[in-house]
Design an enzyme around this catalytic site. Structure first.
Site, PDB file in Angstrom:
ATOM      1  CD  GLU A  99      -0.095  -1.297   3.176  1.00  0.00           C
ATOM      2  OE1 GLU A  99       0.080  -1.368   4.403  1.00  0.00           O
ATOM      3  OE2 GLU A  99      -0.085  -2.288   2.422  1.00  0.00           O
ATOM      4  CG  ASP A 113      -7.704  -8.290  -1.057  1.00  0.00           C
ATOM      5  OD1 ASP A 113      -7.130  -8.823  -0.086  1.00  0.00           O
ATOM      6  OD2 ASP A 113      -8.939  -8.305  -1.215  1.00  0.00           O
ATOM      7  CD  GLN A 121      -2.570  -8.498   1.294  1.00  0.00           C
ATOM      8  OE1 GLN A 121      -3.689  -8.992   1.210  1.00  0.00           O
ATOM      9  NE2 GLN A 121      -2.028  -7.798   0.304  1.00  0.00           N
ATOM     10  CD  GLU A 122      -9.625 -10.421   1.596  1.00  0.00           C
ATOM     11  OE1 GLU A 122      -9.725 -11.538   2.160  1.00  0.00           O
ATOM     12  OE2 GLU A 122     -10.176 -10.139   0.513  1.00  0.00           O
ATOM     13  CD  GLU A 123      -8.600 -11.099   7.042  1.00  0.00           C
ATOM     14  OE1 GLU A 123      -9.210 -12.171   6.911  1.00  0.00           O
ATOM     15  OE2 GLU A 123      -7.399 -10.965   6.727  1.00  0.00           O
ATOM     16  CB  CYS A 165       2.434 -18.008   0.856  1.00  0.00           C
ATOM     17  SG  CYS A 165       2.942 -18.024  -0.883  1.00  0.00           S
TER      18      CYS A 165
END
Length: 773
Positions: free
Chosen positions: A515, A525, A542-544, A660
């Site tokens: 980001e 994402d 990572q996504e959250e 991963c």
């Protein structure tokens, strides 16, 4: 369910984004010094100031300022520090790097060589340590596979001219290490050791090997010292090799690479919920149509303000119904003095869940984490403003919001203000039919925030802080931009086996974040098929994390059905509202963030994020099956390609260890898959390994090896299939004895006699550790 939705953890808990965020690339200011948890203090005395984490922050700052035990004394660098270092790349351009002493991690050791510069000190060692911390200035010995590969390649052809001095810097540092090693020979080191630790130039190495005398080595030092020291001085900021490949500033970014946008207008495959004819820079978009248009059907979001949103009630005559929206109005407008009042209000129109829903996390935040003045601000200012925003739905969200269902290509453009209204309703759990996995929305992510309130996990408390920061900001100042959500389906995937496409450019680094350092690029994402993963629950990887610092992403869960194998979700225009540190259990909300990313002609932030969900593997070898590789290639390509777009107008892909961690993907395989998909889509790649320096070196070496030998995407696909059939298919252990990159090196090299066939020479590992991945 949380385990499923926690998304893949591609970053270890050891990685702290505060160590890699430096914000040089774009303005990264805050709303002011008077913020605590995102709330402005209004004439509140200093004794109300938050003290949480103060001691940790001070200790951390001292560590950054003065270094830990054994690190370089700050005074050695004091005179030479400027606001930003300028690293000279091979094309003559300059790119700025942060001058903060933190990321340098230069360690002082005993160096017998003459001082190159009284203000600088480097750690030089004869061979890389496997246990070296990422902050070490690592000098590779020519014994290492990396150096051998460099020596071999230097005799074949020159390196690509686009490579930054990061590459040359290591070579220069190795020459100095050579001289140091030669000096060490005077005090007991063998001539053999001397040669192995410093053989940069084959000719010089031969001289040193033939003569074991210290006199000759001293002459060698004196004859080369001036040039060596000059080279070291020029490449000082590259010797730590924290990034490799094409300099990141040479990769395409938005908006610079983008062509002019056509006028925004609604179309059969594009729903626009604002007046496009009145869209002006710096002005709040106007909702369209003027009056609320209800749609209670299976192709639109069922809105809480719909007249068909009814609530069962008990009457004297028996059962009856009343408007649920009126009940919501009454419940939320009663005011809040504590978290118990919030709980009571929400349960008035969610009575079926009164015994199940738990508000412990919200209560802990208000009673134990916030100071009294902060809690007062929350209950007296922020929450009432959120209620007003939520109840504005009939005025702001006037057009029916289409569901982005599977197997459809459709875009939806909402204003940031409309999104804030929808998210305020999600916070107060007003969306009907969305609280059970057995409802008609069972194939959609959860949108109401009830799971975010439950339990005592610090994760949820930190997420609530982050979201309250967002709500404070959007209720204080109306956001003025637009955001577009596009569900894209790949109907005609590439013929991977026949592809003649060459790999594109790669920048790879073990520092930085997608980001921050990937601004203006297509940012990946690492998604769950239910977009957002566990953002409204326990998940915080990572996504959250991306969804809570850019909360406008969360609204996609309202209308996006679970992604199919050939689908992705592209979100353009979201804004970052918070800074953070840590990951998973160590995640902490840090501060409000003022996003100054430029806007495009549609008044969207030039931040493009693509949600692509990787497969989850229970068994390591499963991912090497041809059908699994094809699925991941198609998924990544679906996210990266854009139809009818000239490749020169495509930004680079900013990505990392997709699929991963918790999803069991192999980092080196996933890196190749993304490189192949990006090449086929016509994009360069900026790859962030999140602190894994060895992975950075391995991927850079295989990419250099393949591009120098002009290995096509089709040939690489064939090699992956060969690895599956020859190595993995007959493997009787959990992991094969021959690793993927070693296999590729051997197969490609065996086609010519001018390149060594030993995979260990190119794998970034010794032959003993070829099975370590």
């Amino acid at each position: 369910m949380d385990e499923l939705m926690d998304s893949q953890g591609s970053v270890s808990a050891e990685v702290h984004p505060e160590d890699v965020k430096h914000g040089d690339q774009k303005p990264n200011s805050t709303d002011g010094k008077d913020q605590v948890f995102g709330f402005k203090k209004h004439n509140i005395t200093k004794d109300c100031a938050l003290v949480e984490n103060t001691q940790e922050d001070i200790a951390s700052q001292k560590l950054m300022d003065f270094g830990s035990a054994g690190e370089l004394d700050e005074s050695l660098l004091a005179d030479g520090r400027t606001n930003s270092f300028q690293t000279h790349c091979s094309n003559g351009q300059k790119s700025k790097r942060s001058s903060s002493p933190g990321p340098l991690h230069v360690k002082a050791t005993c160096v017998a060589a003459p001082c190159l510069n009284p203000k600088l000190s480097l750690q030089l060692r004869n061979s890389p340590r496997k246990d070296a911390v990422p902050g070490d200035v690592e000098m590779l010995s020519p014994d290492s596979p990396v150096s051998k590969s460099m020596l071999i390649n230097s005799t074949d052809k020159d390196y690509d001219g686009s490579a930054c001095e990061n590459d040359s810097g290591a070579a220069n540092a190795q020459v100095v290490e050579s001289q140091q090693s030669v000096k060490d020979s005077d005090s007991g080191c063998s001539a053999k050791d001397t040669v192995h630790s410093g053989a940069i130039c084959p000719k010089d190495a031969e001289i040193a090997e033939c003569s074991g005398s210290s006199n000759m080595t001293q002459d060698l030092i004196e004859s080369q010292s001036s040039g060596i020291f000059e080279s070291i001085s020029l490449s000082l900021h590259s010797v730590d090799r924290r990034s490799l490949g094409t300099p990141i500033d040479e990769l395409n970014r938005m908006p610079q690479c983008a062509p002019p946008l056509s006028h925004l207008k609604a179309a059969p495959n594009h729903t626009v919920t604002v007046r496009t004819d009145l869209l002006r820079e710096g002005e709040s978009p106007i909702s369209y149509p003027t009056k609320f248009k209800d749609a209670w059907d299976d192709v639109s979001v069922k809105m809480p303000c719909s007249e068909k949103n009814l609530f069962p009630v008990e009457t004297e005559d028996g059962g009856g119904v009343q408007s649920r929206w009126e009940l919501i109005h009454t419940a939320l407008q009663g005011g809040f003095k504590s978290s118990l009042d919030v709980r009571e209000a929400i349960l008035i129109y969610n009575t079926a869940h009164a015994k199940k829903w738990d508000f412990t996390a919200l209560n802990l935040l208000c009673t134990e984490c916030l100071e009294h003045c902060e809690a007062q601000q929350l209950f007296e200012i922020v929450l009432p403003a959120m209620v007003t925003l939520a109840l504005s739905a009939p005025r702001l969200c006037t057009m029916p919001i289409p569901l982005l269902k599977s197997r459809m290509n459709h875009s939806l453009t909402l204003s940031q203000e409309q999104i804030s209204c929808l998210l305020a309703n999600a916070f107060f759990c007003t969306f009907p039919r969305r609280n059970s996995r057995k409802s008609e929305y069972c194939n959609y992510p959860e949108i109401n925030f009830y799971r975010l309130f439950e339990g005592s996990s610090s994760r949820k408390i930190e997420k609530l802080k982050t979201l309250f920061c967002y709500f404070r900001r959007v209720t204080q100042t109306r956001p003025k931009g637009l955001v577009t959500f596009t569900r894209q389906t790949l109907n005609n995937p590439p013929n991977w086996e026949c592809s003649q496409t060459q790999l594109t450019r790669l920048h790879i680094t073990c520092e930085g974040t997608i980001e921050d350092d990937g601004y203006g690029m297509l940012q990946v994402d690492f998604a769950n098929r239910l977009v957002g993963g566990g953002v409204t629950g326990h998940g915080l990887v990572q996504e959250e994390i991306r969804f809570v610092i850019n909360p406008e992403l969360i609204v996609s869960r309202l209308f996006t059905e679970a992604l199919e194998a050939n689908e992705c979700l592209i979100i353009t225009g979201t804004e970052q509202f918070s800074k953070y540190s840590g990951y998973a259990e160590s995640y902490k909300w840090k501060d409000s963030h003022k996003d100054e990313t430029p806007r495009d002609d549609w008044q969207r932030r030039c931040t493009e994020i693509v949600a692509i969900d990787a497969l989850k593997f229970r068994h390591y070898l499963e991912q090497f099956l041809p059908e699994k590789i094809v699925r991941e290639l198609n998924k990544a390509y679906c996210g990266f390609f854009r139809s009818n777009t000239n490749r020169k107008h495509l930004s680079a892909v900013a990505t990392g260890n997709w699929g991963c961690g918790a999803f069991g993907g192999d980092t080196r395989l996933k890196a190749l898959i993304q490189l192949m998909a990006a090449a086929e889509a016509g994009r360069d790649v900026a790859y962030f390994t999140f602190g894994d320096a060895q992975l950075m070196r391995d991927v850079h070496e295989i990419h250099t090896f393949l591009t120098e030998r002009q290995v096509t995407v089709g040939r690489l696909y064939s090699l992956l299939n060969q690895y599956s059939s020859l190595v993995c298919k007959n493997c009787r252990t959990t992991r094969p004895d021959i690793n993927l990159y070693g296999f590729i090196y051997k197969k490609v090299s065996s086609h010519g006699t001018d390149h060594p066939a030993d995979p260990a020479k190119h794998s970034g590992m010794s032959s003993v550790t070829l099975d370590s991945h």
